[in-house]
Design a protein around this motif. Structure first.
Motif, short mmCIF file in Angstrom:
data_model
loop_
_atom_site.label_atom_id
_atom_site.label_comp_id
_atom_site.label_asym_id
_atom_site.label_seq_id
_atom_site.Cartn_x
_atom_site.Cartn_y
_atom_site.Cartn_z
N LEU A 79 19.22 49.65 38.97
CA LEU A 79 20.54 47.87 39.79
C LEU A 79 21.12 47.50 38.59
N SER A 80 22.11 47.00 39.13
CA SER A 80 23.14 46.54 38.28
C SER A 80 23.64 45.49 38.95
N HIS A 81 23.72 44.65 37.71
CA HIS A 81 25.25 43.28 37.84
C HIS A 81 26.52 43.25 37.33
N ILE A 82 27.45 43.06 37.36
CA ILE A 82 28.41 43.38 36.72
C ILE A 82 29.91 42.54 36.59
N ASP A 83 30.38 41.45 35.82
CA ASP A 83 30.42 40.48 35.98
C ASP A 83 31.85 40.61 35.13
N ALA A 84 32.90 41.80 36.03
CA ALA A 84 33.88 42.75 35.14
C ALA A 84 35.21 41.59 34.90
N GLU A 85 36.27 41.27 34.79
CA GLU A 85 37.01 40.40 34.87
C GLU A 85 38.13 40.55 33.71
N VAL A 86 39.62 40.55 33.92
CA VAL A 86 40.59 40.50 32.65
C VAL A 86 40.92 38.93 32.56
N ARG A 87 40.61 38.61 31.37
CA ARG A 87 40.45 37.96 30.30
C ARG A 87 42.11 37.27 30.22
N ALA A 88 42.95 37.96 29.78
CA ALA A 88 43.96 37.80 29.78
C ALA A 88 45.25 38.73 29.67
N ASP A 89 46.30 38.20 30.76
CA ASP A 89 47.17 39.98 30.82
C ASP A 89 48.46 39.24 30.75
N ASN A 90 50.22 40.14 30.81
CA ASN A 90 51.08 39.54 31.23
C ASN A 90 51.44 39.80 32.90
N THR A 91 50.41 40.44 33.10
CA THR A 91 50.92 40.89 34.61
C THR A 91 50.27 40.22 35.95
N LEU A 92 48.88 41.28 34.67
CA LEU A 92 47.31 41.01 35.75
C LEU A 92 47.10 39.07 35.86
N ALA A 93 46.28 38.40 36.75
CA ALA A 93 45.87 38.06 37.16
C ALA A 93 44.99 37.00 36.45
N ALA A 94 44.79 36.54 35.72
CA ALA A 94 43.10 36.23 34.21
C ALA A 94 42.25 35.92 35.23
N GLY A 95 41.00 35.98 34.84
CA GLY A 95 39.94 35.54 35.96
C GLY A 95 39.91 37.35 37.36
N SER A 96 40.73 37.41 38.03
CA SER A 96 40.99 38.82 38.11
C SER A 96 39.83 39.95 38.41
N ARG A 97 39.26 40.43 38.95
CA ARG A 97 38.11 41.39 38.76
C ARG A 97 38.72 42.63 38.25
N LEU A 98 37.49 43.60 37.76
CA LEU A 98 38.45 44.55 37.33
C LEU A 98 38.23 45.99 38.55
N LEU A 99 39.20 46.73 38.38
CA LEU A 99 39.62 47.78 39.90
C LEU A 99 38.34 48.62 39.57
N ASN A 100 37.26 48.31 41.43
CA ASN A 100 36.38 49.42 41.85
C ASN A 100 35.60 48.42 41.17
#
Length: 706
Positions: free
Chosen positions: A574-595
């Motif tokens: 069982l796993s709970h993963i909170d993976a997100e972008v913190r800073a980026d030139n193109t991707l939205a900050a706070g958006s979750r990582l792909l897949n």
């Protein structure tokens, strides 16, 4: 090259002295058997990839080992078949079904090489590699957290170490045959034994044809994996491990979404061109290892690994978006001709000594490798004037195919030299300490044959790790660790400058439990991981990248393996993963990582016992669950425009397995995957490259020990 040529090539390389393994033949458990088994254990007490004499219960890190029995109960013929049953793992882009790729604890590897993967302690993911077959795999070790202090360039989320089968010093032979839905056919051989008083062999081989629920898709595979162990003299052994694979299949980018919705295009629909034929992937991997005991407490190891790989063939691949009518898809036609050569050398000294109340196990090693990667791609990128499109709702195949023109032609050379130290410390009965440091000197050059540009970089890195365990009782352990990692970024920016390497840091806190009988155990861990210098799109130069991204992953994973009663064994995660972008030139900050889903879990439960006149039989099944997850990277522009997020829906998939021992030497098996024929989507790269999960399949196998 056919399978006979493979045999000759492998034998010559073995005689010439090509490669290695990390364990001695004397260490093989007496209960080990060849072929598919029904009475082994899910729980193990060691992990070769940790390179420590500390038992798993004492190691201050989370390690998940998929034993050979787990692999057999899952009916797993590919590495991909076991991934849903290891906590903290999420599927990533599979390169059209031509490689293995996952993220551990939310962090994926190099987009051009995939996940951090080891084979018997050597890097095995440089270059392109066919999906791994399990015929010669003894166990799969998921080393969670940063492993850079031992292995250098890697992801801070974790590393996989595949341990291959080794020769036994007693004769044993097994032959397996399978058949099933979608014209599935497979035969496999596992043979081992002594060739004299000082030499033993093992040979694993497999031939497979596999159709598919997908239109126009079928796969051919041949595997040959020879191994030799030579007892040269007292305290000196030489081990060879080889693996030669030929994998042939069309590149299949999957289905697509219309808008943000999936389902309008059925899961069996192929959007490429059948006339392209197969992509051919060939891999040869040879390892040689020399072990020598210096005295009672010290030993030395010298090991070499050589790899060669090629990938060649045509493919037709969808563009990133549908046209305005929401049914016409423009496509590219590509020809790939990739070649890689990889040579690595490791030398290690291992010994034990005492300083006051501390008992030390010291590992000191040096490693060097050279990797050459030649990439040549031709590409036809038609437009409205020269169409090469397909109606995704009513496809017509066989249209004239455009001739691809030169697009990529590069020669990349990597060299690395490293020194590493690890100290496993026992302090009294309750305290354990694991400290490590690796220093890497990396050099890379990239020659663009089309432009004449040369890009060079030589980043240096020191990767420390420190962990501590407290043995609370004979069954319970508390542990904590922290470490840093790095991974060089290949390629160049718009000004032909090299990228700064990715750097990560991770912290972990957890608890372990192991039964007094040592036949079951569990791990619970929480973690926080940060990574900087991730490649991101350059807003000033479309089509180029800069190293400016920052991501974070934090969460919890739990695993259980072992017996829960006399006739029952279980494998749960069982796993709970909170993976997100913190800073980026193109991707939205706070958006979750792909897949990467926030929640996933699995359970495998098996019953093994006697059933009246039927004799010994086993019955069980597994279930895996994945929550919804992003199906493409979400940009700041999409958020600003209010466009809906594209997500892959949650899914639950069940499987059933059963076996009947007709006699002590003959076994009949049944495997049903996706028991209820659920329609689900395993991973995605973008809206037009979505990999549908496999439909229900049934296979029947007959295994005999000779």
């Amino acid at each position: 090259m056919n399978i006979t040529q493979y045999s000759i090539t492998s034998a010559l390389l073995a005689l010439a002295g090509a490669p290695l393994h990390a364990q001695t033949a004397d260490a093989v458990p007496a209960i080990e058997v060849v072929g598919r088994n029904s009475a082994g254990s899910y729980h193990t007490s060691e992990a070769a990839g940790a390179k420590s004499g500390l038992a798993l219960r004492e190691l201050p890190m989370a390690v998940r080992v998929m034993s050979r029995q787990s692999i057999d109960d899952l009916g797993a013929l590919r590495l991909d078949d076991v991934l849903d049953f290891a906590g903290g793992v999420s599927r990533q882009n599979s390169f059209g079904g031509l490689w293995d790729n996952i993220a551990i604890r939310g962090l994926a590897g190099d987009m051009n090489n995939g996940m951090a993967l080891l084979r018997n302690g050597f890097s095995s993911n440089r270059g392109f590699n066919a999906p791994r077959d399990t015929a010669n795999i003894e166990r799969i070790e998921f080393l969670k957290g940063p492993a850079a202090a031992l292995y250098g360039a890697s992801e801070p989320g974790g590393t996989i170490n595949i341990v291959t089968k080794q020769p036994l010093w007693r004769a044993a032979h097994a032959l397996e045959a399978y058949g099933g839905t979608d014209q599935f056919r497979r035969v496999a051989l596992d043979s081992t034994g002594p060739l004299g008083s000082t030499l033993a062999y093992r040979l694993n081989a497999a031939l497979e044809h596999r159709g598919s629920f997908r239109d126009f898709i079928s796969t051919e595979r041949q595997l040959l994996a020879p191994a030799l162990s030579w007892r040269i003299g007292d305290g000196t052994q030489l081990h060879y491990r080889g693996e030669i694979v030929h994998h042939s299949a069309p590149m299949d980018r999957g289905v697509l979404a219309i808008g943000a919705s999936l389902g309008a295009v059925p899961r069996e629909r192929f959007l490429g061109e059948p006339a392209d034929g197969d992509i051919e992937v060939r891999n040869q991997d040879h390892q040689l290892e020399l072990l020598h005991e210096l005295n009672a407490g010290w030993s030395a190891r010298l090991a070499f690994a050589g790899k060669h790989g090629t990938m060649r063939g045509f493919s037709t691949e969808a563009q990133p978006a549908l046209q305005a009518d929401q049914r016409t898809m423009q496509r590219q036609r590509r020809y790939r001709d990739y070649r890689s050569d990889d040579a690595a050398l490791q030398a290690e000294l291992n010994g034990q000594f005492v300083t006051g109340p501390l008992q030390h196990e010291l590992l000191a090693g040096v490693e060097a490798y050279r990797f050459d990667f030649d990439q040549r791609m031709l590409r036809a990128n038609p437009n409205g004037a020269v169409p090469y499109a397909i109606d995704v709702l009513a496809p017509v195949y066989g249209q004239p195919q455009p001739v691809p023109l030169p697009n990529t032609d590069t020669q990349e050379d990597q060299e690395n030299r490293a020194f590493y130290l690890q100290d496993s410390v026992r302090w009294g009965e309750r305290w354990r300490l694991l400290a490590g440091l690796r220093v890497d000197r990396f050099e890379q050059s990239m020659f663009n044959r089309r432009s004449g540009a040369v890009t060079r970089q030589s980043p240096h890195s020191a990767s420390p790790r420190l962990g501590i365990s407290y043995l609370l009782s004979p069954q319970w352990t508390l542990f904590a660790n922290g470490g840093r990692s790095f991974r060089p970024n290949a390629g160049a920016d718009a000004q032909s400058r090299s990228f700064a390497p990715e750097r990560g840091r991770a912290a972990e806190l957890g608890a372990k439990w192991e039964a007094l009988s040592r036949d079951s155990g569990a791990t619970l861990a929480v973690y926080d991981i940060r990574k900087t210098n991730a490649l991101t799109a350059d807003p000033a130069n479309p089509g180029f990248s800069i190293a400016a991204g920052e991501v974070r992953s934090r969460g919890l994973d739990a695993d259980f393996t072992g017996r829960i009663a006399q006739h029952w064994r279980a494998n749960a995660s069982l796993s709970h993963i909170d993976a997100e972008v913190r800073a980026d030139n193109t991707l939205a900050a706070g958006s979750r990582l792909l897949n990467v889903p926030r929640l996933n879990g699995s359970l495998l439960l098996m019953y093994e016992g006697f059933s009246g006149t039927l004799g010994r039989a086993s019955l069980g099944g597994g279930i895996s669950y994945s929550a919804s997850r992003p199906g493409e990277a979400r940009t700041a522009a999409q958020v600003k425009a209010g466009l809906p997020e594209f997500s892959l829906p949650a899914y639950t998939v069940a499987r059933l397995t059963a076996a009947w021992h007709i006699s002590p030497r003959l076994r009949l098996s049944l495997d049903i995957d996706n028991l209820f024929d659920r329609n689900y989507y395993a991973s995605s790269w973008q809206r037009t490259w979505v990999s549908p999960g496999a439909a229900r399949s049934v296979s029947v196998g007959l295994q005999t020990r000779l």
